[in-house]
Scaffold this motif. Structure first.
Motif, PDB file in Angstrom:
ATOM      1  N   ALA A  79      29.803  35.529  20.768  1.00 54.36           N
ATOM      2  CA  ALA A  79      29.076  36.621  21.904  1.00 54.36           C
ATOM      3  C   ALA A  79      28.566  37.800  21.010  1.00 54.36           C
ATOM      4  O   ALA A  79      27.579  38.328  21.564  1.00 54.36           O
ATOM      5  CB  ALA A  79      30.405  37.052  22.633  1.00 54.36           C
ATOM      6  N   PHE A  82      24.789  37.196  21.042  1.00 58.01           N
ATOM      7  CA  PHE A  82      23.871  36.894  22.325  1.00 58.01           C
ATOM      8  C   PHE A  82      24.258  38.022  23.432  1.00 58.01           C
ATOM      9  O   PHE A  82      23.580  38.071  24.385  1.00 58.01           O
ATOM     10  CB  PHE A  82      24.161  35.404  22.925  1.00 58.01           C
ATOM     11  CG  PHE A  82      23.763  34.453  21.846  1.00 58.01           C
ATOM     12  CD1 PHE A  82      22.843  34.012  21.657  1.00 58.01           C
ATOM     13  CD2 PHE A  82      24.921  33.950  21.220  1.00 58.01           C
ATOM     14  CE1 PHE A  82      22.148  33.070  20.916  1.00 58.01           C
ATOM     15  CE2 PHE A  82      24.587  32.969  20.159  1.00 58.01           C
ATOM     16  CZ  PHE A  82      23.306  32.581  20.028  1.00 58.01           C
ATOM     17  N   ALA A  83      25.394  38.832  23.331  1.00 58.10           N
ATOM     18  CA  ALA A  83      25.748  39.840  24.198  1.00 58.10           C
ATOM     19  C   ALA A  83      24.560  40.746  24.437  1.00 58.10           C
ATOM     20  O   ALA A  83      24.074  41.158  23.318  1.00 58.10           O
ATOM     21  CB  ALA A  83      27.192  40.412  24.208  1.00 58.10           C
ATOM     22  N   GLU A 313      24.522  38.676  29.934  1.00 53.90           N
ATOM     23  CA  GLU A 313      26.007  38.552  29.726  1.00 53.90           C
ATOM     24  C   GLU A 313      26.531  36.887  30.168  1.00 53.90           C
ATOM     25  O   GLU A 313      27.263  36.433  29.265  1.00 53.90           O
ATOM     26  CB  GLU A 313      26.660  39.429  30.487  1.00 53.90           C
ATOM     27  CG  GLU A 313      26.285  40.852  30.363  1.00 53.90           C
ATOM     28  CD  GLU A 313      26.468  41.277  28.627  1.00 53.90           C
ATOM     29  OE1 GLU A 313      27.307  40.628  27.797  1.00 53.90           O
ATOM     30  OE2 GLU A 313      25.566  42.067  28.269  1.00 53.90           O
ATOM     31  N   SER A 316      25.371  34.614  27.447  1.00 55.02           N
ATOM     32  CA  SER A 316      26.188  35.019  26.376  1.00 55.02           C
ATOM     33  C   SER A 316      27.627  34.180  26.475  1.00 55.02           C
ATOM     34  O   SER A 316      28.070  33.595  25.566  1.00 55.02           O
ATOM     35  CB  SER A 316      26.703  36.631  25.959  1.00 55.02           C
ATOM     36  OG  SER A 316      27.744  36.768  25.079  1.00 55.02           O
ATOM     37  N   SER A 320      29.086  31.058  24.054  1.00 55.75           N
ATOM     38  CA  SER A 320      30.263  31.071  23.543  1.00 55.75           C
ATOM     39  C   SER A 320      31.289  30.061  24.000  1.00 55.75           C
ATOM     40  O   SER A 320      31.802  29.564  23.093  1.00 55.75           O
ATOM     41  CB  SER A 320      30.947  32.675  23.985  1.00 55.75           C
ATOM     42  OG  SER A 320      30.071  33.445  23.638  1.00 55.75           O
TER      43      SER A 320
END
Length: 606
Positions: A79, A82-83, A313, A316, A320
């Motif tokens: 995460a 990519f968050a 999000e 993300s 994940s």
């Protein structure tokens, strides 16, 4: 060469949808010692909570304990890259874990190792669903799912968690072939086997609960889950050693140790039969991940005075979950407790999540062999405390009292969650919520007004006070999409059946979301009016209404300036005044009695 093309395609897809393929670089601009200190403090605090929670969630899901720990580490690390914000800390959660357990039980897959075999494929499907959903901006549609559904679902999940762990609290085991799928199944089997309980397990459970309660009340800022787990495990080991030395060993059930050196790459096996088996589960968990993650992130972002990109999000969370599938993890979503702890501990950037994941991964190697000293009853009590924390009494009181519709959705979702597998219950709750929303939205409002003898416009309360009009002005308030079209047509037709009526003027300023079904209803009404030598005019038509009329061909049939009068925002009454002039021309310039008509039902609803 092919790999480069795939990477280029992925970047193109992401940039086309305004998703950030690598948002971490934005967070690291100007990153310094102060930010690193805050992120490290947050990462350490969250790791101390995530490690025992990961074990607990694996236990809830009926998976080997290491899947919760590995999932906590991998999800947090992935995460980071990519968050889009610092507000969501990913890892296994209570809702996804209990949904997983419920769905597997419905499939009659009970053994932890058998469930583990499905994890890579399941997580791949969850990840793909979330990534595609993020690209299609599905997260923007989640706002149409009532929070009441979530409250009902989480309450049912909490009761399932508690019922599922009672057998470990009492130290009892179900007989082979006894399968507990629903809340009542778990409760029945637990009561059935109560005569077989082990007093030492029950005593240890009670002591665990007392210690956790005291620490939570007196020292709430400490990592109490970890402290209780270590303290009670040490007590159990000591008591068992003393009892064994006396020749009366205690009947504790212990967890199995973890050998993190066996942590390996686990690619999914693409099998059509397996995909069809876990597809429904994947969709339900993906929906839960979006609901949980975005609601938690938006809440914390609002408290910090910032905004959250829900689709970033969602992307993300999807990546994940895919990573968890490749490295022996379990479904990951936004964790409420870990997200709040990270934010309150001073986490500045997603680097806090990376540090958290690395510490948990290190703990798997350092502490894994000692997990065999943890009694199942101790972990079961901590799982139950997690379940109890999910029962939000204030939220339940609010949704059950605010409106009748909210109460119906809440109790229906809650009861469904207790009677059927949770992955089915969430679809039921969402479907019911949407039906009630459409039912409410599909009721355009019409209320009747007329002129008094003094010439003042007022609402008419009794039909007996009306004068027969020749021109009726209909004020439409609400949505005119396909769900409301038939109601609108029937209401309008009842008005138009007045024998004295010659012309109907429909005020469209507050009419919204017209579609093809609404246009068809208007055409049917127009045909009825022509057959009875009457006229239908539309005033205060905004640009979107005129566009729908034009694209459908209805504008040519009505005639701009003759049957359709555009809205004039700077002079709100001008459009209807022009429509009235046109009505007078149709009637040959004679004076006519006029009334304004809207829906009597609105007053009753208010």
């Amino acid at each position: 060469m092919r790999i480069l093309r795939v990477k280029a395609l992925a970047r193109w897809l992401v940039t086309q949808n305004q998703l950030d393929f690598f948002p971490l670089r934005r967070h690291l601009r100007g990153y310094g010692p102060s930010a690193l200190k805050g992120d490290f403090r947050a990462g350490l605090n969250v790791a101390l909570l995530a490690f025992p929670q990961g074990m607990a969630y694996a236990m809830i899901a009926g998976l080997p304990i290491q899947y919760g720990i590995y999932g906590s580490a991998i999800a947090a690390i992935a995460a980071t890259f990519f968050a889009g914000s610092r507000f969501i800390t990913l890892g296994p959660t209570n809702a996804t874990s209990v949904t997983l357990a419920s769905a597997f039980a419905a499939m009659e897959i009970m053994h932890p190792e058998m469930r583990a075999q499905y994890m890579p494929l399941l997580l791949l499907l969850i990840g793909l669903l979330l990534i595609v959903g993020a690209y299609l901006k599905v997260a923007n549609l989640i706002q149409y799912i009532s929070r009441t559904v979530v409250v009902g679902y989480i309450t049912a999940a909490a009761l399932l968690i508690i019922a599922g762990q009672l057998k470990n609290v009492f130290g009892i085991k179900f007989s082979p072939g006894e399968e507990a799928i629903t809340f009542f199944d778990k409760l029945y089997l637990t009561i059935k086997h109560l005569p077989e309980l082990h007093p030492e397990s029950l005593i240890l459970s009670v002591l665990t609960l007392v210690l956790y309660y005291l620490l939570s009340r007196k020292l709430p800022k400490l990592p109490n889950v970890a402290i209780v787990l270590v303290t009670m495990s040490a007590l159990a080991v000591g008591a068992d050693a003393i009892a064994t030395a006396r020749g009366t060993p205690l009947h504790f059930s212990w967890l199995q140790s973890i050998d993190a050196s066996q942590w390996k790459f686990t690619p999914p096996e693409l099998n059509f039969d397996a995909i069809s088996q876990v597809g429904n589960m994947a969709l339900a968990i993906a929906l839960l991940c979006v609901l949980e993650g975005t609601s938690i992130g938006k809440s914390l972002a609002a408290r910090a005075g910032e905004r959250l990109d829900a689709n970033q999000e969602m992307f993300s969370i999807g990546v994940s979950n895919m990573c968890c599938g490749f490295f022996s993890g379990m479904p990951a979503s936004g964790s409420l407790t870990r997200s709040q702890l990270s934010w309150s501990s001073g986490g500045v950037t997603p680097m806090a999540s990376l540090l958290n994941g690395l510490i948990v991964a290190g703990g798997a190697f350092a502490i894994g062999p000692f997990i065999r000293y943890v009694p199942q009853s101790v972990l079961a009590v901590l799982v139950i405390t997690i379940g109890l924390s999910l029962v939000n009494r204030r939220a339940i009181k609010l949704v059950s009292r605010t409106t009748q519709g909210d109460a119906i959705v809440f109790f229906s979702t809650l009861i469904a969650g207790l009677l059927v597998p949770l992955d089915t219950a969430i679809y039921f709750g969402v479907g019911l919520s949407i039906i009630l929303f459409l039912r409410k939205a599909a009721s355009p409002e019409l209320v009747e007004y007329g002129f008094t003898d003094e010439g003042q416009l007022t609402e008419l309360e009794e039909k007996a006070t009306r004068r027969d009009p020749e021109i009726s002005i209909i004020h439409v308030e609400g949505d005119l999409f396909f769900g409301a079209a038939e109601i609108f047509r029937d209401q309008m037709r009842r008005v138009c059946e007045d024998a004295n009526l010659k012309i109907v003027i429909v005020k469209m300023r507050n009419a919204r979301h017209l579609d093809a079904t609404a246009v068809m209803a208007i055409e049917e009404l127009l045909k009825f009016m022509h057959e009875h030598d009457r006229h239908l005019l539309f005033s205060e038509c905004k640009k979107d209404v005129i566009r729908v009329f034009k694209n459908s061909g209805l504008l040519d049939e009505l005639g701009r300036g003759h049957g359709v009068f555009p809205d004039t925002p700077h002079n709100p009454t001008k459009s209807t005044a022009n429509a009235l002039k046109r009505a007078m021309q149709i009637m040959g310039g004679q004076q006519a009695d006029i009334k304004i008509y809207v829906n009597p039902g609105r007053k009753k609803r208010e």
